[in-house]
Design a protein around this motif. Structure first.
Motif, short mmCIF file in Angstrom:
data_model
loop_
_atom_site.label_atom_id
_atom_site.label_comp_id
_atom_site.label_asym_id
_atom_site.label_seq_id
_atom_site.Cartn_x
_atom_site.Cartn_y
_atom_site.Cartn_z
N ALA A 135 0.83 -1.21 0.00
CA ALA A 135 0.00 0.00 0.00
C ALA A 135 0.86 1.25 0.00
O ALA A 135 0.61 2.20 -0.76
N PHE A 136 1.91 1.25 0.83
CA PHE A 136 2.79 2.41 0.88
C PHE A 136 3.54 2.61 -0.44
O PHE A 136 3.77 3.75 -0.86
N ARG A 137 3.90 1.51 -1.10
CA ARG A 137 4.57 1.64 -2.39
C ARG A 137 3.64 2.24 -3.45
O ARG A 137 4.08 2.99 -4.33
N ALA A 138 2.36 1.94 -3.35
CA ALA A 138 1.38 2.51 -4.28
C ALA A 138 1.13 3.99 -3.96
O ALA A 138 0.89 4.80 -4.86
N ILE A 139 1.17 4.34 -2.68
CA ILE A 139 0.90 5.71 -2.24
C ILE A 139 2.08 6.64 -2.52
O ILE A 139 1.88 7.84 -2.81
N ALA A 140 3.29 6.12 -2.47
CA ALA A 140 4.50 6.95 -2.57
C ALA A 140 4.52 7.88 -3.79
O ALA A 140 4.79 9.08 -3.65
#
Length: 252
Positions: A162-167
């Protein structure tokens, strides 16, 4: 995971977890704290920018601010759904805290949180006008990029993904801020922008937490941290400082 390996040793060796069923209690507590801090900060940040949309000097600027509000709220929802898998009341969450609540402008709470929620301390300070909003977003978006680079490698795989998609979404917010900052410089707002830098720089810096965190080694053993607060802050100072230098501004 090898049958003779404890979850703790598995995590310490770089293993990852993929669902709530085999998460140890301490790990769960730290993971929930991490997610709540992110969700609360995104919702509080979005609420602050929502109040500033109509102060944008033109349609393009207002669209940019509205886009940031929408995407920060969506980013919060993405992580909140993962919290829901751990039992968080996702239906009540968005209305449970006063996301628009702010301290007085001259308040100084360092790294502490208020009683409202788990937002980073920086999101307790009020934004004053369009120039201030652009500067705050310019500095904070770079801090978020640095922090997400760290959290994109945590050992709970669904959250790391999720964080990789948000970054890249958060990185684009910084691009929008830089575009706005360049325009403000061209329009002669350098002095006002420098005053905002002086205000926001120490408050954004504080969002990295204490440089001597006693919890770091424990979090590192669980695969929830890799880099110290001090190292993350140093990276942000260098990157944000270079951005300001290119604008003809000085770090606070």
């Amino acid at each position: 995971m090898a049958e003779d390996m404890t979850i703790e040793s598995y995590l310490a060796a770089g293993g990852v977890l993929t669902n709530p069923t085999n998460v140890p209690p301490r790990y769960r507590g730290e993971l929930m704290k991490l997610m709540a801090t992110f969700v609360d900060s995104e919702l509080a940040g979005a609420a602050g920018f929502a109040d500033i949309i109509n102060q944008g000097p033109g349609i393009k600027e207002r669209i940019a601010a509205a886009k940031i509000v929408l995407e920060k709220t969506d980013n919060a929802d993405r992580v909140l759904r993962i919290m829901g898998e751990f039992g968080a009341n996702t239906e009540r969450y968005a209305t449970h805290h006063p996301w628009t609540a702010r301290l007085e402008r001259d308040a100084d709470i360092g790294t502490t949180r208020t009683e409202h929620d788990m937002r980073l301390a920086v999101f307790n300070y009020p934004i004053q006008g369009w120039v201030d909003a652009v500067v705050m977003n310019l500095l904070m978006s770079r801090a978020v990029v640095v922090q997400l680079a760290e959290f994109s490698m945590i050992s709970y795989q669904p959250l790391a993904e999720a964080f990789r998609a948000i970054a890249p979404i958060e990185a684009h917010h910084g691009e929008l801020a830089l575009e706005g900052a360049v325009k403000l410089i061209e329009q002669g707002h350098a002095d006002e922008m420098q005053a905002s830098v002086d205000y926001w720089w120490p408050r954004v810096a504080a969002s990295f937490g204490s440089a001597t965190s006693e919890k770091f080694e424990g979090l590192k053993a669980m695969g929830l941290r890799r880099t110290t607060n001090a190292a993350l802050r140093t990276r942000w100072e260098a990157e944000a400082g270079e951005i300001l230098k290119n604008l003809g501004l000085k770090a606070g």
